[in-house]
Design a protein around this motif. Structure first.
Motif, mmCIF file in Angstrom:
data_model
loop_
_atom_site.group_PDB
_atom_site.id
_atom_site.type_symbol
_atom_site.label_atom_id
_atom_site.label_comp_id
_atom_site.label_asym_id
_atom_site.label_seq_id
_atom_site.Cartn_x
_atom_site.Cartn_y
_atom_site.Cartn_z
ATOM 1 N N GLU A 49 0.838 -1.198 0.000
ATOM 2 C CA GLU A 49 0.000 0.000 0.000
ATOM 3 C C GLU A 49 0.876 1.252 0.000
ATOM 4 O O GLU A 49 0.539 2.258 -0.603
ATOM 5 C CB GLU A 49 -0.883 -0.059 1.244
ATOM 6 C CG GLU A 49 -1.870 1.069 1.377
ATOM 7 C CD GLU A 49 -2.370 1.143 2.813
ATOM 8 O OE1 GLU A 49 -2.693 0.069 3.371
ATOM 9 O OE2 GLU A 49 -2.391 2.238 3.376
ATOM 10 N N ARG A 50 2.024 1.163 0.658
ATOM 11 C CA ARG A 50 2.921 2.304 0.708
ATOM 12 C C ARG A 50 3.852 2.346 -0.493
ATOM 13 O O ARG A 50 4.863 3.035 -0.485
ATOM 14 C CB ARG A 50 3.750 2.266 2.005
ATOM 15 C CG ARG A 50 2.925 2.481 3.259
ATOM 16 C CD ARG A 50 2.339 3.876 3.316
ATOM 17 N NE ARG A 50 3.393 4.897 3.377
ATOM 18 C CZ ARG A 50 3.248 6.140 2.969
ATOM 19 N NH1 ARG A 50 2.099 6.544 2.462
ATOM 20 N NH2 ARG A 50 4.247 6.996 3.061
ATOM 21 N N GLY A 51 3.584 1.559 -1.496
ATOM 22 C CA GLY A 51 4.315 1.731 -2.746
ATOM 23 C C GLY A 51 5.404 0.733 -3.019
ATOM 24 O O GLY A 51 6.164 0.876 -3.983
ATOM 25 N N ALA A 52 5.539 -0.275 -2.174
ATOM 26 C CA ALA A 52 6.532 -1.289 -2.493
ATOM 27 C C ALA A 52 6.075 -2.073 -3.717
ATOM 28 O O ALA A 52 4.883 -2.295 -3.903
ATOM 29 C CB ALA A 52 6.725 -2.240 -1.303
ATOM 30 N N ASP A 53 7.047 -2.479 -4.532
ATOM 31 C CA ASP A 53 6.713 -3.297 -5.700
ATOM 32 C C ASP A 53 6.916 -4.775 -5.403
ATOM 33 O O ASP A 53 6.458 -5.635 -6.157
ATOM 34 C CB ASP A 53 7.587 -2.886 -6.888
ATOM 35 C CG ASP A 53 7.429 -1.410 -7.215
ATOM 36 O OD1 ASP A 53 6.297 -1.000 -7.529
ATOM 37 O OD2 ASP A 53 8.425 -0.661 -7.118
ATOM 38 N N GLY A 54 7.646 -5.027 -4.351
ATOM 39 C CA GLY A 54 7.879 -6.415 -3.983
ATOM 40 C C GLY A 54 8.215 -6.514 -2.507
ATOM 41 O O GLY A 54 8.567 -5.517 -1.864
ATOM 42 N N VAL A 55 8.075 -7.718 -1.966
ATOM 43 C CA VAL A 55 8.331 -7.934 -0.536
ATOM 44 C C VAL A 55 9.149 -9.214 -0.380
ATOM 45 O O VAL A 55 8.924 -10.192 -1.090
ATOM 46 C CB VAL A 55 6.994 -8.048 0.236
ATOM 47 C CG1 VAL A 55 7.211 -8.670 1.606
ATOM 48 C CG2 VAL A 55 6.337 -6.673 0.374
#
Ligand SMILES: Cc1cc2nc3c(=O)[nH]c(=O)nc-3n(C[C@H](O)[C@H](O)[C@H](O)COP(=O)(O)OP(=O)(O)OC[C@H]3O[C@@H](n4cnc5c(N)ncnc54)[C@H](O)[C@@H]3O)c2cc1C
Ligand SMILES: Cc1cc2nc3c(=O)[nH]c(=O)nc-3n(C[C@H](O)[C@H](O)[C@H](O)COP(=O)(O)OP(=O)(O)OC[C@H]3O[C@@H](n4cnc5c(N)ncnc54)[C@H](O)[C@@H]3O)c2cc1C
Ligand code: SF4
Ligand code: SF4
Ligand code: SF4
Ligand code: SF4
Ligand code: SF4
Ligand code: SF4
Ligand code: SF4
Ligand code: SF4
Lengths: 165, 295, 190, 673
Positions: free
Chosen positions: A64-70
């Motif tokens: 939600e805060r803009g990460a493209d991957g985790v």
């Protein structure tokens, strides 16, 4: 923006948030540093005591805060500093995987792995592989749909299912 | 029980008595043998020595034939055929890439669904039936059960139906037939297998050691479950004698013949006359077979 | 990570051990030269290159020396070595792979009699789908095999009804030939 | 309002080379709440630490962020400095811009941007840190030692000599462990019993050691400094207070043909028995599985024999004794349960261990294992020290030793090296040659691993001076031919197959942990490896601690160990235990979970996932004392701070100090676009 990763010659550079446990993966990442293993600079680490502490909501929040991957990484199955925390985490993530698919997130954006304190090179590979893979998937734009009120997310259901009866 | 039957080249050629005796006892064991349609050679050791893919594809064709025929499991009495079929099944099951290659080579949709059983595994399963059909128990017949190489190993391929280093199924079948298995040491040693034709000297050396050990252990006969073992131990006794490696006459019986004799079947029907080393010493024993029936 | 790659593609620059691993899925470098394979090998007294020597030469990348290795061609494929290896090295399978690699090489001693036998055998299978034993014996002799030492016994074999005189062809011969061709194409593409 | 100070370290060139530290300080200084942001060459140096202290005082900081190396390096340093500056130490955190940034990237711009990100996340976290105080818990200054082999004996004696009480629990009737079975010991060849028995007696007589022999640990509760251990004292069928150890009972017992465990089946014992003459305690035990009276009782028949009771003048025999339980409070636990050997037979406890069919699965009577050889060579053994083979009592003239049986063998046994067998095989060849002058010992080996003081010299002596013949290669097969054992091996150095006859074969079988080690480890919450060996907390720096605070490990239950190793470890555990007991109270990091009593629903999911049993039930009562609700309570002494409960709690009612949801959410927030 100040904290944006510099886009290489106009190419898309993914932002990756990593949730790692203090004892194994964080230390493994330290070892990668001590061994001067060069890797992509797209990953930001959030340190937790144990993967058992990781609430799936953290990952949703990261997207939600803009990460493209985790990346989620902890101790090997039999190696948990806390005996069983990673075991509970694993069960939780299995269910979480279904949830994210339901939410429309490509599972390729999430890497689950085990990196022990002595596996600096493995950490480097995971970082590089994830960055390459997510770069291929392109920016994650669906996150606005994700804006969720933590209180309404079925995290409770998700987590309670895995509790052994 | 109906079971697919893969005779293999030897059972139609050099070892047709194995085929004959198996077919003779099958009904009594409640086995209905359904021959695999238009089966072809398993490739034996030549194929996999030359090309891994060929070594898998040739047996796979036969498994595919059986599959198309609706056969769930197939028995291959020849230990070498068994080993090739079972290894092919095992390798294809464990390797998706190979499975893909095989499907391409065979140009058909092969699901690798057919289980492969050795003759020992099947006979072990039929032990109760054997026990109930024995009318002429082979009392006082001391047999050395010879497994050779490929019947029980490697376990990855056989699935471990018997212990690879201390097997017992052949002894169990012989006991059910009333015979007395002896304890001996060379029942897992190789007989020379595929070198039979190309390097007789080796076969003579290995075979003689096996025969001598069985004799020393007091065996009246050696029991085998493989046509290659049979020809190396039976047919080659003459060559062994010529080279001074062996001076006895040890009858070599197929396990199926042992069971057939105990059921009172005719020695001729069991193909005992086709052996090179005479089997009278076994067949003329008073207990098992009525006099005069020996051919 | 994960399942091993099964591939028949290898470049000549690859170390032999890596090539073998691609072919067999097993790492020949696991061999610690304990010799248990050779201790049980029925051919160890007749060969100079025993299974553990083969494993060693693979580790040392000595394909040329393996070309002449008698152990490769005298192997009975009895699996004794494989079933007793403490490390699951599978020397028998490794030798299969080596024979396959070396099949293309015709120089060196490399035991023509046995190779001739294999060739004859496969020719029979290719032409008839099944083994035609009489044909095998003949073509084997023509193909360079030593005179069938027990040729005197052949009549007795016939007398016992053991050898068929006419070849028996399989109906699906087309498919058999296709299999041979496809396999050959695969090897060539390597 | 937060007043955070940021200190960016150059670490000489280590960080400064790739990260623009001044820029990081500048950008972080713009973050709301940061009132002080500077960079400096070496933050951990004395002047660096002074900067932190000074800034706290001058700028009235409410939080400190040091952007430098890994917190695993210097967190303690800077928390101490923070405390020195008058601020709660837990308001200080480190941002790892060295290991996780400057050392793994080359691009200066990218590294600088990343360093800013890293520091900002920690700034956001620290804004939400709260003062915490270390937890102080009382310590029960008594220790429990489990296992009475040489390791357990040494640990017990050292702790007791250090002035603390020790409870020693041994499952067998006597202490002594495997060392009591050995004949002479490498590398000096001194008699095992001669050096061990004085120590056993010392244990028995020590005023501060309480010995529970023939006993086992039933359950363990609690945590470092405060364990509660329930011990099962198995029924010996003897009144220990009455028995004087005269031995009259054992002489009369009619059941004399029971294979003696102590003699590894080579000797016999009676149903009521003392395992060996020097046993401590020197009390008999009735083996109920073998006693005629108990066998009758099991079949519902009346008592018969009672010969032992008739022989006993002290009326010490008690056929009706039952298992008793005692509970002991201890502050530390030493695990020293030792090893067993890989069994020669076909049946092995674990499916991945297969036994050796090619060696006859132990059906050849003259194939024995190393401990059996020790008994044959021992003056107190079944043959009074004469080397005789089990089948016919003949003296073997050709003896063959096979090394690495079940060891270094991933297919049939263990992949590890058992470490001591090379040495004891060398010893066995010497003992054999000393006793059988016209005999020949042959050893099949793969490598000789003799790394220890005087060890290689010892094994060389066996070869060079005492004539042991070493052949490099594994044996493929063994079988019995008449009364000789045929061995089919290979000499890899000469490059030739070997067929050899032997009169007796000794297998140097692998060392494995004791059976039941896994259930004991689970009771203690310590981890063990795939073989069952107890894991040490760190292979180099914490070799005798386990991952559970207050539980230590010594001897062969941690890995294959010889006596010098086992004793060294035991003394090390004693020094750890005595160090722990040096203080009345114990300090712990305050990273523990706490339950919000108002929202906890009492579902106890947290209890189920907590691996430490830290969650207790707490009753909320009204004034009249009626129980209104039962909720969770985390015992801070037990909680190890993993946070699993928090991630599991459906109502978010339990929170881990230092890693609260709020803190982590704010870190994620800080990384956002
Ligand atoms: C053949 C052979 C020869 C050897 N020769 C030598 C030598 O010459 N020199 C040398 O230095 N080393 C030698 N060793 C090694 C030596 O035996 C060990 O190093 C030593 O015995 C290890 O001591 P320990 O106390 O760790 O284990 P052990 O001796 O195994 O003692 C463990 C004790 O714990 C008890 N126990 C187990 N489980 C429990 C439980 N759950 N509860 C309570 N009690 C329990 C056992 O009953 C036992 O008394 C030899 C080993 C072998 C196999
Ligand atoms: C090339 C190499 C690689 C190695 N790699 C590893 C490895 O990967 N893993 C591993 O576990 N081990 C490794 N080691 C072994 C490791 O270095 C030693 O085990 C370890 O350093 C020993 O520590 P120590 O404290 O006993 O001795 P040292 O490290 O030698 O420390 C002794 C200290 O005492 C001081 N000193 C000496 N005499 C006096 C005196 N008279 N008065 C006052 N002070 C004195 C010395 O100055 C020194 O500071 C390696 C060793 C070498 C040589
Ligand atoms: S048995 Fe296995 S490990 Fe030993 S030498 Fe042979 S291949 Fe190598
Ligand atoms: S398979 Fe070949 S190399 Fe292996 S033991 Fe048998 S003959 Fe020897
Ligand atoms: S604080 Fe850490 S990064 Fe800074 S100088 Fe010291 S060691 Fe280096
Ligand atoms: S029980 Fe009685 S007879 Fe036996 S040793 Fe004790 S006192 Fe002696
Ligand atoms: S009751 Fe008899 S059998 Fe039992 S221990 Fe006593 S003497 Fe032995
Ligand atoms: S110590 Fe020696 S005998 Fe024992 S496992 Fe290791 S190498 Fe083998
Ligand atoms: S999981 Fe949460 S609600 Fe349930 S008992 Fe534990 S703290 Fe209370
Ligand atoms: S933080 Fe971990 S150890 Fe502490 S109570 Fe929660 S689950 Fe148990």
């Amino acid at each position: 923006m100040d904290s944006a990763t510099p886009a290489a010659a106009g190419g898309f550079e993914p932002r990756i948030t990593a949730f790692v446990c203090n004892w194994c993966t964080y230390t493994g990442a330290d070892l990668a540093g001590t061994s001067r293993l060069q890797m992509a600079s797209n990953v930001r680490i959030i340190r937790l005591p144990c993967t058992g502490r990781i609430d799936p909501m953290f990952m949703i929040k990261a997207f939600e805060r803009g990460a493209d991957g985790v990346i989620v990484s902890g101790c090997h199955p039999a190696d948990c500093h806390y005996n069983a925390g990673n075991y509970h985490a694993r069960r939780r993530f299995a269910i979480f995987r279904e949830l994210i698919q339901f939410l429309g997130i490509d599972t390729g954006r999430i890497t689950f792995s085990w990196v022990s304190a002595s596996e600096g090179a493995k950490w480097r590979d995971i970082v590089n592989d994830t960055v390459t893979r997510v770069r291929g998937l392109g920016p994650f734009t669906a996150y606005r749909k994700l804006v969720v009120d933590p209180a309404t997310v079925p995290a409770a259901k998700v987590t309670s299912k895995e509790v052994p009866a | 029980m109906s079971i697919g039957y893969f005779p293999g080249c030897s059972l139609h050629g050099l070892s047709r008595e194995y085929d004959e005796s198996l077919k003779a006892i099958a009904p009594a064991l409640g086995l209905e043998l359904v021959e695999v349609n238009d089966w072809s050679c398993c490739g034996a050791s030549s194929a996999h020595s030359s090309s891994h893919l060929l070594g898998v594809a040739l047996p796979a064709r036969n498994l595919a034939q059986a599959e198309d025929q609706g056969i769930a499991e197939v028995v291959a009495p020849c230990a070498a055929c068994y080993a090739r079929l079972a290894a092919a099944r095992h390798e294809i099951a464990g390797d998706a890439t190979l499975a893909g290659h095989i499907n391409k080579v065979l140009a058909r949709d092969f699901r690798n669904s057919v289980k492969v059983r050795s003759i020992l595994e099947v006979m072990k399963g039929a032990l109760p039936a054997i026990g109930s059909k024995v009318t002429h128990p082979l009392k006082d017949l001391k047999v050395a059960c010879y497994y050779g190489c490929l019947l029980v190993r490697p376990v990855e391929v056989t699935g471990g139906y018997d212990d690879p280093e201390d097997p017992s199924s052949m002894e169990a079948v012989c006991k059910a037939a009333g015979a007395t298995p002896v304890k001996w040491n060379r029942r897992l040693d190789c007989c020379g297998g595929g070198l039979s034709m190309s390097r007789t000297g080796s076969v003579v050396r290995l075979g003689a050691a096996i025969l001598k050990d069985a004799k020393a252990a007091g065996a009246d006969a050696i029991v085998v479950a493989c046509p290659m073992c049979h020809s190396n131990l039976d047919f080659r006794q003459k060559a062994m004698a010529q080279r001074g490696a062996w001076d006895g006459e040890m009858p070599i019986l197929f396990l199926t013949q042992v069971v057939g004799l105990a059921m009172g079947l005719d020695a001729k029907a069991l193909g005992l006359g086709r052996h090179f080393v005479r089997t009278d010493s076994v067949t003329t024993r008073p207990a098992p077979v009525a006099a005069g029936e020996v051919g | 990570m994960g399942s091993h790659e099964h591939s028949h593609e290898h470049s000549a620059a690859q170390p032999l051990a890596t090539r073998i691993q691609h072919m067999t899925g097993l790492n020949p470098l696991k061999c610690y030269q304990c010799g248990k394979c050779s201790a049980g090998c029925p051919m160890a007294t007749e060969t100079t290159t025993r299974p553990h020597d083969v494993m060693r030469l693979v580790a040392r990348d000595q394909l040329d020396r393996l070309t002449d290795a008698d152990g490769l061609w005298l192997c009975l494929t009895c699996e004794t070595c494989t079933s007793r290896c403490p490390n699951g090295c599978d020397p028998a399978r490794t030798m299969d792979a080596l024979r396959e690699i070396l099949a293309a090489r015709t120089n060196g001693k490399n035991h023509n009699a046995i190779r001739a036998f294999h060739r004859s055998f496969l020719t029979q299978v290719r032409n008839h789908g099944r083994l035609f034993e009489m044909g095998l014996i003949m073509s084997y002799k023509l193909g360079g095999g030593p005179m069938f030492a027990d040729v005197t016994t052949t009549p007795s074999v016939l007398a016992r009804g053991k050898l068929g005189l006419a070849p028996h062809n399989v109906k699906g011969l087309e498919e058999i030939r296709r299999i041979f061709e496809a396999c050959a194409a695969q090897e060539d593409g390597a | 309002m937060a007043r955070i100070g940021v200190f960016v370290c150059h670490c000489g060139e280590n960080i400064g080379r790739t990260v623009d530290c001044a820029k990081v300080a500048e950008l972080c200084g713009q973050v709301p709440g940061v009132v002080h942001s500077v960079d400096y060459k070496y933050m951990c140096s004395d002047p660096g630490q002074q900067m932190v202290k000074a800034a706290i005082a001058e700028k009235g900081l409410t939080g400190v962020v040091v952007a430098a190396c890994s917190p695993h390096m210097h967190e303690k340093t800077f928390r101490r400095a923070t405390a020195g500056g008058g601020l709660n130490p837990f308001l200080c955190e480190m941002a790892n811009v060295r290991e996780h940034c400057s050392w793994i990237h080359e691009d200066r711009d990218a590294a600088t941007v990343k360093a800013v990100d890293i520091t900002k996340t920690i700034v956001e976290k620290v804004k939400r840190n709260v003062p915490l105080s270390t937890i102080r818990i009382p310590v029960t200054r008594r220790a429990l030692v489990i296992g009475g082999g040489i390791a357990g004996i040494q640990a017990a004696l050292d702790i007791a000599d250090g002035g603390r009480e020790v409870i020693l629990v041994e499952k067998d009737p006597s202490i002594g462990g495997h060392m009591s079975q050995l004949s002479e010991t490498f590398p000096t060849l001194d008699c095992s019993q001669c050096i061990l028995t004085p120590r056993m007696v010392e244990v028995y007589q020590h005023p501060r050691i309480k010995l529970y022999s023939y006993s086992e640990v039933e359950s363990v509760e609690g945590y470092i400094g405060n364990f509660k251990v329930k011990i099962r004292r198995k029924a010996r069928s003897i009144d220990e207070d009455k028995c004087n150890g005269c031995g009259a009972c054992t002489k009369t017992c009619p059941n004399k043909k029971i294979p003696s465990e102590f003699d590894c089946g080579l000797g016999k014992r009676t149903a009521i028995y003392v395992p060996f003459p020097q046993a401590v305690p020197n009390l008999p035990t009735i083996d109920r599985a073998k006693c005629l009276l108990f066998m009758n009782r099991a079949k519902g028949r009346p008592d018969t024999c009672k010969k032992c009771a008739e022989a006993c003048s002290k009326e010490a025999i008690d056929f009706d004794q039952v298992d008793r339980f005692v509970t002991e409070d201890v502050g530390a636990i030493v695990v020293a349960t030792g090893y067993q050997l890989y069994t020669i037979g076909k049946d092995q406890a674990k499916p991945n261990i297969k036994g050796y069919g090619e060696y006859g699965y132990g059906t050849i009577p003259d194939v024995i294992d190393g401990l059996q050889f020790e008994r044959l060579a021992s003056a107190s053994g079944p043959t009074s020290g004469k080397i005789q083979r089990p089948s016919d009592g003949k003296e073997p003239k050709r003896i063959v030793f096979l090394q690495c049986i079940g060891s270094r063998d991933p297919q049939k046994g263990m992949d590890y090296c058992s470490k001591i067998c090379c040495m004891y095989v060398a010893k066995h060849t010497m003992l054999y040659h000393h006793k059988v002058h016209d005999g020949q010992a042959t050893v099949f080996y793969m490598d000789i691993r003799a790394a220890g003081k005087g060890y290689d010299e010892f094994s060389r002596r066996a070869i060079e001076e005492e004539g042991a013949r070493y052949i490099r290669g594994r044996v493929s097969k063994m079988w019995r031919d008449g009364d000789v054992i045929k061995i089919q091996g290979f000499d890899t150095l000469a490059g030739e197959p070997i067929e050899m006859d032997a009169d007796m074969v000794v297998l140097a079988t692998a060392m494995r942990p004791q059976p039941g080690i896994d259930s004991l480890a689970q009771k203690l919450s310590v981890s063990y490896d795939q073989h069952g060996f107890i894991n040490e907390a760190h292979p180099k720096l914490r070799p005798v601690e386990t991952n559970t605070a207050g539980v230590y490990v010594a001897g062969a239950c941690q890995a294959p160990r010889d006596i010098p190793d086992a004793v060294a470890m035991a003394s090390a555990t004693a020094s750890k235990v005595l160090g722990l007991f040096a203080n009345e109270m114990l300090e712990r990091e305050p990273t523990v979970a706490r339950v919000d009593e108002s929202s906890c629903a009492g579902c106890f999911h947290c209890e189920r996932v907590c691996a430490y049993g830290a969650v207790e039930h707490k009753e909320i009562k009204d004034r009249a004392g009626n129980v209104l609700r039962v909720i969770a309570y985390v015992n801070p002494g037990v909680c190890q701070g993993c946070g699993t409960c928090q991630a599991t709690c459906p109502s978010k009612s339990v929170e881990l100090a230092g890693f609260t949801d709020e803190q982590i959410w704010s870190e994620i927030q800080a990384l956002g676009v």
